[in-house]
Design a protein around this motif. Structure first.
Motif, PDB file in Angstrom:
ATOM      1  N   LEU A 181      23.827   7.774  -7.700  1.00  0.00           N
ATOM      2  CA  LEU A 181      23.793   6.848  -6.579  1.00  0.00           C
ATOM      3  C   LEU A 181      22.341   6.656  -6.170  1.00  0.00           C
ATOM      4  CD1 LEU A 181      26.640   8.006  -4.137  1.00  0.00           C
ATOM      5  CD2 LEU A 181      26.549   5.838  -5.362  1.00  0.00           C
ATOM      6  N   ARG A 182      22.085   5.517  -5.541  1.00  0.00           N
ATOM      7  CA  ARG A 182      20.755   5.249  -5.007  1.00  0.00           C
ATOM      8  C   ARG A 182      20.884   4.873  -3.542  1.00  0.00           C
ATOM      9  NH1 ARG A 182      16.585   0.300  -5.644  1.00  0.00           N
ATOM     10  NH2 ARG A 182      14.605   1.467  -5.665  1.00  0.00           N
ATOM     11  N   LEU A 183      20.263   5.670  -2.691  1.00  0.00           N
ATOM     12  CA  LEU A 183      20.256   5.405  -1.257  1.00  0.00           C
ATOM     13  C   LEU A 183      18.986   4.662  -0.880  1.00  0.00           C
ATOM     14  CD1 LEU A 183      21.437   8.880   0.128  1.00  0.00           C
ATOM     15  CD2 LEU A 183      22.816   6.974  -0.714  1.00  0.00           C
ATOM     16  N   SER A 184      19.120   3.830   0.144  1.00  0.00           N
ATOM     17  CA  SER A 184      17.962   3.112   0.691  1.00  0.00           C
ATOM     18  C   SER A 184      17.931   3.300   2.193  1.00  0.00           C
ATOM     19  CB  SER A 184      18.054   1.614   0.382  1.00  0.00           C
ATOM     20  OG  SER A 184      18.098   1.367  -0.995  1.00  0.00           O
ATOM     21  N   CYS A 185      16.758   3.230   2.747  1.00  0.00           N
ATOM     22  CA  CYS A 185      16.600   3.322   4.199  1.00  0.00           C
ATOM     23  C   CYS A 185      15.424   2.447   4.597  1.00  0.00           C
ATOM     24  CB  CYS A 185      16.375   4.761   4.624  1.00  0.00           C
ATOM     25  SG  CYS A 185      16.082   4.963   6.395  1.00  0.00           S
ATOM     26  N   ALA A 186      15.722   1.410   5.363  1.00  0.00           N
ATOM     27  CA  ALA A 186      14.700   0.441   5.744  1.00  0.00           C
ATOM     28  C   ALA A 186      14.345   0.582   7.213  1.00  0.00           C
ATOM     29  CB  ALA A 186      15.196  -0.965   5.463  1.00  0.00           C
ATOM     30  N   VAL A 187      13.060   0.523   7.503  1.00  0.00           N
ATOM     31  CA  VAL A 187      12.569   0.562   8.874  1.00  0.00           C
ATOM     32  C   VAL A 187      12.400  -0.862   9.372  1.00  0.00           C
ATOM     33  CG1 VAL A 187      10.677   1.267  10.384  1.00  0.00           C
ATOM     34  CG2 VAL A 187      11.342   2.715   8.443  1.00  0.00           C
ATOM     35  N   SER A 188      12.888  -1.123  10.564  1.00  0.00           N
ATOM     36  CA  SER A 188      12.703  -2.439  11.163  1.00  0.00           C
ATOM     37  C   SER A 188      12.165  -2.279  12.574  1.00  0.00           C
ATOM     38  CB  SER A 188      14.026  -3.206  11.178  1.00  0.00           C
ATOM     39  OG  SER A 188      14.982  -2.526  11.960  1.00  0.00           O
ATOM     40  N   GLY A 189      11.595  -3.355  13.091  1.00  0.00           N
ATOM     41  CA  GLY A 189      11.025  -3.315  14.438  1.00  0.00           C
ATOM     42  C   GLY A 189       9.525  -3.462  14.408  1.00  0.00           C
ATOM     43  N   ARG A 190       8.935  -3.455  15.596  1.00  0.00           N
ATOM     44  CA  ARG A 190       7.487  -3.645  15.710  1.00  0.00           C
ATOM     45  C   ARG A 190       6.798  -2.296  15.553  1.00  0.00           C
ATOM     46  NH1 ARG A 190       5.205  -7.905  17.907  1.00  0.00           N
ATOM     47  NH2 ARG A 190       3.810  -6.677  19.220  1.00  0.00           N
ATOM     48  N   ILE A 191       6.210  -2.095  14.402  1.00  0.00           N
ATOM     49  CA  ILE A 191       5.589  -0.814  14.096  1.00  0.00           C
ATOM     50  C   ILE A 191       4.156  -1.006  13.647  1.00  0.00           C
ATOM     51  CG2 ILE A 191       7.775   0.296  13.512  1.00  0.00           C
ATOM     52  CD1 ILE A 191       7.108  -0.089  10.600  1.00  0.00           C
ATOM     53  N   PHE A 192       3.345   0.013  13.901  1.00  0.00           N
ATOM     54  CA  PHE A 192       1.963  -0.008  13.458  1.00  0.00           C
ATOM     55  C   PHE A 192       1.828   0.674  12.102  1.00  0.00           C
ATOM     56  CE2 PHE A 192      -2.467  -0.524  13.917  1.00  0.00           C
ATOM     57  CZ  PHE A 192      -3.077   0.631  13.469  1.00  0.00           C
ATOM     58  N   SER A 193       2.505   1.804  11.942  1.00  0.00           N
ATOM     59  CA  SER A 193       2.443   2.507  10.662  1.00  0.00           C
ATOM     60  C   SER A 193       3.651   3.427  10.495  1.00  0.00           C
ATOM     61  CB  SER A 193       1.159   3.328  10.541  1.00  0.00           C
ATOM     62  OG  SER A 193       1.132   4.369  11.488  1.00  0.00           O
ATOM     63  N   VAL A 194       3.974   3.674   9.228  1.00  0.00           N
ATOM     64  CA  VAL A 194       5.017   4.626   8.872  1.00  0.00           C
ATOM     65  C   VAL A 194       4.359   5.732   8.062  1.00  0.00           C
ATOM     66  CG1 VAL A 194       7.224   5.012   7.734  1.00  0.00           C
ATOM     67  CG2 VAL A 194       6.743   2.798   8.812  1.00  0.00           C
ATOM     68  N   ASN A 195       4.478   6.945   8.505  1.00  0.00           N
ATOM     69  CA  ASN A 195       3.834   8.050   7.822  1.00  0.00           C
ATOM     70  C   ASN A 195       4.848   8.731   6.897  1.00  0.00           C
ATOM     71  OD1 ASN A 195       1.300   7.582   9.261  1.00  0.00           O
ATOM     72  ND2 ASN A 195       2.478   8.238  11.046  1.00  0.00           N
ATOM     73  N   ILE A 196       5.146   9.979   7.135  1.00  0.00           N
ATOM     74  CA  ILE A 196       6.093  10.686   6.279  1.00  0.00           C
ATOM     75  C   ILE A 196       7.495  10.101   6.432  1.00  0.00           C
ATOM     76  CG2 ILE A 196       7.282  12.882   6.002  1.00  0.00           C
ATOM     77  CD1 ILE A 196       4.647  14.272   6.580  1.00  0.00           C
ATOM     78  N   MET A 197       8.194   9.966   5.290  1.00  0.00           N
ATOM     79  CA  MET A 197       9.594   9.548   5.281  1.00  0.00           C
ATOM     80  C   MET A 197      10.386  10.625   4.535  1.00  0.00           C
ATOM     81  SD  MET A 197       9.146   5.484   4.477  1.00  0.00           S
ATOM     82  CE  MET A 197      10.594   4.912   5.385  1.00  0.00           C
ATOM     83  N   ALA A 198      11.598  10.867   4.974  1.00  0.00           N
ATOM     84  CA  ALA A 198      12.341  11.979   4.385  1.00  0.00           C
ATOM     85  C   ALA A 198      13.835  11.718   4.402  1.00  0.00           C
ATOM     86  CB  ALA A 198      12.038  13.276   5.141  1.00  0.00           C
ATOM     87  N   TRP A 199      14.518  12.502   3.597  1.00  0.00           N
ATOM     88  CA  TRP A 199      15.984  12.510   3.582  1.00  0.00           C
ATOM     89  C   TRP A 199      16.478  13.919   3.913  1.00  0.00           C
ATOM     90  CZ3 TRP A 199      18.984   8.265   3.121  1.00  0.00           C
ATOM     91  CH2 TRP A 199      18.409   7.102   2.600  1.00  0.00           C
ATOM     92  N   PHE A 200      17.517  13.959   4.725  1.00  0.00           N
ATOM     93  CA  PHE A 200      18.232  15.188   5.051  1.00  0.00           C
ATOM     94  C   PHE A 200      19.706  14.933   4.763  1.00  0.00           C
ATOM     95  CE2 PHE A 200      15.239  17.938   7.469  1.00  0.00           C
ATOM     96  CZ  PHE A 200      14.151  17.087   7.481  1.00  0.00           C
ATOM     97  N   ARG A 201      20.482  15.988   4.745  1.00  0.00           N
ATOM     98  CA  ARG A 201      21.928  15.830   4.582  1.00  0.00           C
ATOM     99  C   ARG A 201      22.668  16.885   5.375  1.00  0.00           C
ATOM    100  NH1 ARG A 201      22.548  17.592  -1.838  1.00  0.00           N
ATOM    101  NH2 ARG A 201      22.143  19.834  -1.562  1.00  0.00           N
ATOM    102  N   GLN A 202      23.897  16.550   5.717  1.00  0.00           N
ATOM    103  CA  GLN A 202      24.736  17.481   6.461  1.00  0.00           C
ATOM    104  C   GLN A 202      26.142  17.444   5.905  1.00  0.00           C
ATOM    105  OE1 GLN A 202      24.730  16.916  10.724  1.00  0.00           O
ATOM    106  NE2 GLN A 202      25.410  19.019  11.066  1.00  0.00           N
ATOM    107  N   ALA A 203      26.547  18.575   5.344  1.00  0.00           N
ATOM    108  CA  ALA A 203      27.898  18.721   4.816  1.00  0.00           C
ATOM    109  C   ALA A 203      28.820  19.183   5.939  1.00  0.00           C
ATOM    110  CB  ALA A 203      27.896  19.720   3.668  1.00  0.00           C
ATOM    111  N   PRO A 204      30.122  18.938   5.803  1.00  0.00           N
ATOM    112  CA  PRO A 204      31.063  19.356   6.849  1.00  0.00           C
ATOM    113  C   PRO A 204      30.956  20.850   7.150  1.00  0.00           C
ATOM    114  CG  PRO A 204      32.140  17.910   5.282  1.00  0.00           C
ATOM    115  CD  PRO A 204      30.788  18.217   4.719  1.00  0.00           C
ATOM    116  N   GLY A 205      30.821  21.175   8.408  1.00  0.00           N
ATOM    117  CA  GLY A 205      30.760  22.570   8.818  1.00  0.00           C
ATOM    118  C   GLY A 205      29.441  23.258   8.575  1.00  0.00           C
ATOM    119  N   LYS A 206      28.437  22.508   8.123  1.00  0.00           N
ATOM    120  CA  LYS A 206      27.138  23.100   7.836  1.00  0.00           C
ATOM    121  C   LYS A 206      26.046  22.416   8.652  1.00  0.00           C
ATOM    122  CE  LYS A 206      28.151  24.595   3.118  1.00  0.00           C
ATOM    123  NZ  LYS A 206      27.670  24.592   1.702  1.00  0.00           N
ATOM    124  N   GLN A 207      24.913  23.098   8.722  1.00  0.00           N
ATOM    125  CA  GLN A 207      23.776  22.525   9.433  1.00  0.00           C
ATOM    126  C   GLN A 207      23.096  21.466   8.569  1.00  0.00           C
ATOM    127  OE1 GLN A 207      21.250  25.891  10.560  1.00  0.00           O
ATOM    128  NE2 GLN A 207      22.192  25.920  12.579  1.00  0.00           N
TER     129      GLN A 207
END
Length: 119
Positions: A17-43
């Protein structure tokens, strides 16, 4: 400022699978970008991160299977997931360290996208 994640779904063991995540809005800069995940019952746990200079880091559990990338012109981060396993099943969240035109620099989160890997 908003982050919109997409690309989740149901896939069989060993699939991709390929996930995407787009930033929208009035921004000056985007620095670090990351992915996290949360499984049921887990942090929520770290998956992958990419700096504006394109250096990357991964959780040990996904190294060699997942690839994070970004398109700075589109303010979009991607997560290419290969050789998926049932234990990768989780809601995947993107986040980004953003300097908006108004307000203070902070980390913004996307709404999450469900990834389900069937055995």
């Amino acid at each position: 400022v908003q982050l919109q994640a997409s690309g989740g779904g149901l896939v069989q063991d060993g699939g991709s699978l390929r996930l995407s995540c787009a930033v929208s809005g009035r921004i000056f800069s985007v620095n670090i970008m990351a992915w996290f995940r949360q499984a049921p019952g887990k942090q929520r746990e770290f998956v992958a991160v990419i700096a504006s200079g394109l250096s990357t880091d991964y959780a040990d559990s996904v190294k060699g299977r997942f690839t994070i990338s970004r398109d700075n012109a589109k303010n979009t981060v991607y997560l290419e997931m290969n050789s998926l396993k049932p234990e990768d099943t989780a809601v995947y969240y993107c986040n980004a360290d953003i300097v908006p035109y108004t307000g203070s620099r902070r980390v913004y989160w996307g709404q999450g996208t469900q990834v389900t890997v069937s055995s």
